[in-house]
Design a protein around this motif. Structure first.
Motif, mmCIF file in Angstrom:
data_model
loop_
_atom_site.group_PDB
_atom_site.id
_atom_site.type_symbol
_atom_site.label_atom_id
_atom_site.label_comp_id
_atom_site.label_asym_id
_atom_site.label_seq_id
_atom_site.Cartn_x
_atom_site.Cartn_y
_atom_site.Cartn_z
ATOM 1 N N ALA A 102 5.764 1.665 -4.357
ATOM 2 C CA ALA A 102 5.585 0.753 -3.214
ATOM 3 C C ALA A 102 5.976 1.437 -1.911
ATOM 4 N N VAL A 103 7.077 2.167 -1.929
ATOM 5 C CA VAL A 103 7.517 2.882 -0.728
ATOM 6 C C VAL A 103 6.494 3.945 -0.341
ATOM 7 N N VAL A 104 5.980 4.689 -1.321
ATOM 8 C CA VAL A 104 4.972 5.717 -1.044
ATOM 9 C C VAL A 104 3.728 5.085 -0.421
ATOM 10 N N ILE A 105 3.282 3.952 -0.939
ATOM 11 C CA ILE A 105 2.097 3.285 -0.398
ATOM 12 C C ILE A 105 2.342 2.813 1.030
ATOM 13 N N LEU A 106 3.515 2.257 1.311
ATOM 14 C CA LEU A 106 3.811 1.791 2.669
ATOM 15 C C LEU A 106 3.919 2.954 3.655
ATOM 16 N N TRP A 137 -3.763 -2.917 2.567
ATOM 17 C CA TRP A 137 -2.652 -1.997 2.305
ATOM 18 C C TRP A 137 -1.402 -2.774 1.879
ATOM 19 N N GLY A 138 -1.116 -3.889 2.529
ATOM 20 C CA GLY A 138 0.048 -4.688 2.154
ATOM 21 C C GLY A 138 -0.054 -5.255 0.757
ATOM 22 N N ALA A 139 -1.237 -5.744 0.405
ATOM 23 C CA ALA A 139 -1.428 -6.294 -0.942
ATOM 24 C C ALA A 139 -1.368 -5.195 -2.003
ATOM 25 N N VAL A 140 -1.973 -4.046 -1.706
ATOM 26 C CA VAL A 140 -1.950 -2.934 -2.665
ATOM 27 C C VAL A 140 -0.525 -2.428 -2.882
ATOM 28 N N LEU A 176 -1.541 6.978 7.543
ATOM 29 C CA LEU A 176 -2.990 7.133 7.420
ATOM 30 C C LEU A 176 -3.816 6.104 8.188
ATOM 31 N N VAL A 177 -3.287 4.922 8.361
ATOM 32 C CA VAL A 177 -4.080 3.851 8.964
ATOM 33 C C VAL A 177 -3.863 3.840 10.468
ATOM 34 N N ARG A 178 -4.910 4.204 11.165
ATOM 35 C CA ARG A 178 -4.867 4.146 12.623
ATOM 36 C C ARG A 178 -4.920 2.681 13.034
#
Length: 133
Positions: free
Chosen positions: A88-92, A47-50, A98-100
């Motif tokens: 980038a903000v939306v992904i973070l 997630w961080g790389a994406v 979403l990520v438990r």
């Protein structure tokens, strides 16, 4: 100026995006091999790389055509930079929702390491320019 431009190869934004993805991949491998909770840390690292690679790829795609005038080029750059930051903000935010069991250290290490690829590219270009002067 034309001789200098002909002598120096410009750095492709796609090479920078590929290097960012490579750094993210190396971090995924490192967390998988040496992490205390590999599944959680690998997921967070992805997630961080994406959050860096995907927005930069979108911006590189958006800026692929040269503008006819300097003002148009500047405006295009600003628009695509805004899109990049927003994505980038939306992904973070999506990662946080979403990520438990998100591993924030793994996500932040990936985010920062992938962002630092730009500094490496900038250093490499400035070193090449200093050599020719």
């Amino acid at each position: 100026m034309q001789a200098l431009l002909a002598r120096e190869k410009p750095l492709s934004p796609w090479r920078v995006v590929a290097l960012q993805a490579g750094v993210g991949g190396l971090l995924v491998l490192a967390w998988w091999l040496f992490g205390s909770a590999p599944a959680q840390q690998v997921r967070s690292t992805v997630w961080g790389a994406v959050a860096v690679v995907l927005p930069h790829a979108v911006m590189a795609w958006g800026l692929r055509r040269p503008a006819a005038q300097a003002q148009a080029a500047f405006l295009s750059f600003l628009v695509w930079e805004l899109i990049k930051v927003g994505l980038a903000v939306v992904i973070l935010v999506a990662a946080a929702w979403l990520v438990r069991d998100l591993s924030w250290p793994a996500l932040l290490v990936a985010l920062i390491a992938c962002l630092k690829v730009h500094l490496g590219a900038w250093w490499w270009l400035s070193r090449a320019v200093q050599r020719t002067n």
